[in-house]
Design an enzyme around this catalytic site. Structure first.
Site, PDB file in Angstrom:
ATOM      1  N   SER A  22       0.826  -1.209   0.000  1.00  0.00           N
ATOM      2  CA  SER A  22       0.000   0.000   0.000  1.00  0.00           C
ATOM      3  C   SER A  22       0.856   1.254   0.000  1.00  0.00           C
ATOM      4  CB  SER A  22      -0.925  -0.011   1.223  1.00  0.00           C
ATOM      5  OG  SER A  22      -1.804  -1.109   1.185  1.00  0.00           O
ATOM      6  N   ARG A  32       1.551   3.926  -3.363  1.00  0.00           N
ATOM      7  CA  ARG A  32       1.257   5.350  -3.141  1.00  0.00           C
ATOM      8  C   ARG A  32       2.506   6.193  -3.350  1.00  0.00           C
ATOM      9  NH1 ARG A  32      -2.525   2.639  -0.398  1.00  0.00           N
ATOM     10  NH2 ARG A  32      -4.524   3.632   0.176  1.00  0.00           N
ATOM     11  N   GLY A  92      -5.824  -3.582  -7.484  1.00  0.00           N
ATOM     12  CA  GLY A  92      -6.778  -2.518  -7.211  1.00  0.00           C
ATOM     13  C   GLY A  92      -6.136  -1.150  -7.156  1.00  0.00           C
ATOM     14  N   SER A 105     -14.780   0.977  -1.264  1.00  0.00           N
ATOM     15  CA  SER A 105     -13.315   0.931  -1.162  1.00  0.00           C
ATOM     16  C   SER A 105     -12.773   2.302  -0.801  1.00  0.00           C
ATOM     17  CB  SER A 105     -12.693   0.481  -2.487  1.00  0.00           C
ATOM     18  OG  SER A 105     -11.278   0.577  -2.428  1.00  0.00           O
ATOM     19  N   SER A 110     -11.556   0.645   6.108  1.00  0.00           N
ATOM     20  CA  SER A 110     -10.105   0.801   6.245  1.00  0.00           C
ATOM     21  C   SER A 110      -9.672   2.254   6.399  1.00  0.00           C
ATOM     22  CB  SER A 110      -9.372   0.166   5.057  1.00  0.00           C
ATOM     23  OG  SER A 110      -8.010   0.023   5.349  1.00  0.00           O
ATOM     24  N   GLU A 112      -8.374  -6.449   5.386  1.00  0.00           N
ATOM     25  CA  GLU A 112      -7.428  -7.306   4.669  1.00  0.00           C
ATOM     26  C   GLU A 112      -6.816  -8.385   5.574  1.00  0.00           C
ATOM     27  OE1 GLU A 112      -3.422  -4.564   4.685  1.00  0.00           O
ATOM     28  OE2 GLU A 112      -5.127  -3.942   3.474  1.00  0.00           O
ATOM     29  N   HIS A 167     -13.196  -7.707  -3.232  1.00  0.00           N
ATOM     30  CA  HIS A 167     -11.731  -7.717  -3.284  1.00  0.00           C
ATOM     31  C   HIS A 167     -11.257  -8.647  -4.406  1.00  0.00           C
ATOM     32  CE1 HIS A 167     -10.162  -5.600   0.525  1.00  0.00           C
ATOM     33  NE2 HIS A 167     -11.343  -5.118   0.220  1.00  0.00           N
ATOM     34  N   ARG A 213     -14.131 -12.674  -0.834  1.00  0.00           N
ATOM     35  CA  ARG A 213     -13.372 -13.340   0.222  1.00  0.00           C
ATOM     36  C   ARG A 213     -14.266 -14.002   1.269  1.00  0.00           C
ATOM     37  NH1 ARG A 213      -8.306  -9.046   1.055  1.00  0.00           N
ATOM     38  NH2 ARG A 213      -7.001  -9.982  -0.574  1.00  0.00           N
ATOM     39  N   LYS A 217       1.664 -11.505  -5.562  1.00  0.00           N
ATOM     40  CA  LYS A 217       1.034 -10.178  -5.590  1.00  0.00           C
ATOM     41  C   LYS A 217       1.628  -9.271  -4.522  1.00  0.00           C
ATOM     42  CE  LYS A 217      -3.630  -8.185  -5.143  1.00  0.00           C
ATOM     43  NZ  LYS A 217      -3.774  -7.534  -6.458  1.00  0.00           N
TER      44      LYS A 217
END
Length: 426
Positions: free
Chosen positions: A29, A33, A98, A172, A201, A315, A342, A346, A412
Site C-alpha cells: 500500500s 502510493r 486494485g 473501497s 479501512s 485485509e 476484493h 473473500r 502479488k
C-alpha cells in the site's frame, strides 16, 4: 476457483513450538502510493526498500506507459517525474491490482493521449464505478461504454480542472485515496465530500494523507470533507515500511503453535492497518512485545473465541479467520461486507474453503460466523487471492495434508512467501 493447473503447495506442519525471526518485505500500500506521488513530483525520488511484487511492478509499468520512467538502484527504485507526451494510444495493464486500477486513471487525464486500461478478468468485477463518475465530474474524459468497469479509455486533454465533488467510497477507501493522491496536479486541487456509508479501512486513508504531507502537499480534513490544494510535490528520498498485513500469518503462527516469532523492524508509529495485530493478539491472550528491534509474539497455548469488528482492517480477515478455527469457542467477524469486492469474494471463499476442511463457517450479512471443529487435510482453493494462500499456510501449521492451490498467486504481495514460511519452521 482459479482453475490453475500448477501443483498445489503442501503447507508444512509445525513439529513443535516455533522459535523464529522473520523479515517481511515492504508495504504494498505504501509502495504504490509512493510511486504515484514520486511520478507527480517535480524531480526524481529514490524510493527505498519498496516492495518488489506483481502489484508493484504493475504500478511501475503503468507509470512507464503514462510517460514516466524508473530504474533500480540496488534494492531501491529511482522514480522520474511523468512527462506525458505524444498523441498515440497507450495501454495500462492492470492485472488484478486494485491500487493500479484506481490510482492511475487520473494520471492519464493529465496527459494528452488516449490510454486504454484493462487487466485480468477479476479486475473487471472489482468496484470502480463511483470513482469513474467522480473523475468525470472533475474534468476527466472517460469512455467505459457504460460498464463502470475495465476495460475503459481515458482521453487526456493536457490537464484536469479539479474542484469540488461528492464521492461514495463505501466500497473501497481506494476511491478516495485515488482522488487525493492526484489532486496536487489538478488545476484547482480537489475538495471531496463523502456521501453514503463510511469508507472501510480508515488507516489506509490516514496513510494517503501522511504520504501527501511527506511529499509536500497540505491535505485538510473536516469530518466527511477532504481538501487537497494544487501544489508542486517533491521528495528526494522516501523509505517504505515493512508490510504489516503480510506479517499477519507469521504473527499468528506463534499463537497457533504456542511458540515465539520475532518480526524485525516493526515500526513504533505507523498508519498501516496491520499494526492492529498487536492489539488483536493481546486481546486473544497472546504476548506481543515491541522494542527497537521489532515485534515479538509469544503464544500462550490457547486461543479464546472472539467477536471482532474488522471494518478498518478487513485485509487481515483471511488470516484471522484461519486462526479462529483453532479457538476454544465460537467467533464472529463483522464489518467486512466490502470484502466481497476484493480479489475474489473473500467471505464466500473463506466460508467454503474453511468448511471444506472441517470447520463450521458461514457467511453473515457483513462477515463470518466461525465454530471450530476438528480439521482435516485437503485442497485449499485460493481463487487467485494472495491472502487466501496465507490463510491456507496458517491452517497447515496444525493440520497435516493441507494442499494450497496456486501458491504463486502470493507473488502479488510477497513473492518469497513460501520459502520464508518454510524457513520459519526450520
Amino acid at each position: 476457483m482459479s482453475g490453475n493447473t500448477a501443483s498445489p503447495w503442501s503447507a508444512p506442519t509445525a513439529s513443535g513450538a516455533l522459535d523464529a525471526t522473520v523479515r517481511v518485505p515492504g508495504s504494498k500500500s505504501i509502495t504504490n502510493r509512493a510511486y504515484v506521488l514520486a511520478a507527480l513530483s517535480q524531480g526524481p525520488t529514490l524510493v527505498r526498500a519498496p516492495l518488489d511484487s506483481r502489484d508493484a511492478r504493475l504500478m511501475l509499468g503503468a507509470l512507464s506507459a503514462l510517460g514516466g520512467s524508473w530504474e533500480p538502484s540496488g534494492a531501491d527504485v529511482r522514480v522520474q517525474p511523468l512527462r506525458p507526451e505524444g498523441s498515440d494510444e497507450a495501454s495500462v495493464v492492470l492485472g488484478n491490482a486494485g491500487t493500479v486500477a484506481r490510482f492511475t486513471p487520473a494520471l492519464a487525464g493529465l496527459g494528452s493521449r488516449p490510454v486504454l486500461f484493462d487487466g485480468d478478468e477479476a479486475i473487471r468485477r472489482r468496484p470502480i464505478a463511483p470513482l469513474l463518475r467522480a473523475l468525470r465530474e472533475l474534468g476527466v474524459d472517460i469512455d467505459d461504454e457504460g460498464r463502470g468497469a475495465p476495460p475503459f479509455t481515458v482521453r487526456g486533454h493536457g490537464g484536469i480542472a479539479g474542484g469540488k465533488v461528492e464521492l461514495d467510497s463505501s466500497a473501497s477507501s481506494q476511491f478516495l485515496s485515488a482522488l487525493l493522491l492526484a489532486a496536487p496536479s489538478f488545476d484547482s486541487g480537489v475538495t471531496v465530500r463523502l456521501v453514503g456509508d463510511a469508507p472501510p479501512s480508515e488507516p489506509h486513508i490516514a496513510m494517503t494523507l501522511d504520504l501527501l504531507r511527506r511529499f509536500g502537499a497540505a491535505p485538510e480534513r473536516s469530518g466527511p470533507e477532504f481538501h487537497v490544494p494544487a501544489t508542486s510535490l517533491a521528495c528526494a528520498e522516501y523509505t517504505v515500511e515493512p508490510d504489516l498485513s503480510t506479517a499477519a500469518p507469521f504473527a499468528v503462527a506463534a499463537a497457533v503453535t504456542g511458540g515465539t516469532v520475532r518480526i524485525e523492524s516493526w515500526p513504533e508509529h505507523t498508519t498501516q492497518p496491520g499494526a492492529w495485530l498487536r492489539e488483536l493478539l493481546a486481546e486473544l491472550g497472546q504476548r506481543a512485545e515491541l522494542d527497537a528491534s521489532g515485534l515479538t509474539i509469544t503464544g500462550t497455548g490457547g486461543i479464546p473465541g472472539a467477536r471482532l469488528d474488522l471494518h478498518e482492517v478487513g485485509e487481515l480477515t483471511p488470516v484471522v479467520a484461519a486462526l479462529l478455527c483453532f479457538a476454544d469457542g465460537p467467533s464472529v467477524i463483522s464489518g467486512v461486507s466490502h470484502l466481497r469486492g476484493h480479489e475474489t469474494d473473500r467471505l464466500a471463499a473463506l466460508a467454503t474453503e474453511l468448511s471444506r476442511l472441517g470447520a463450521q463457517v458461514r457467511e453473515t450479512e457483513d462477515g463470518l460466523a466461525i465454530t471450530p471443529a476438528p480439521l482435516h487435510g485437503g485442497v485449499f482453493h485460493t481463487y487467485d487471492d494472495h491472502r487466501l494462500v496465507m490463510a491456507g499456510a496458517v491452517l497447515g501449521l496444525r493440520v497435516p495434508g493441507v494442499a494450497v492451490e496456486n501458491p504463486a498467486t502470493v507473488g502479488k504481495t510477497f513473492p518469497g512467501f513460501t520459502g520464508a514460511w518454510q524457513a520459519m519452521l526450520g
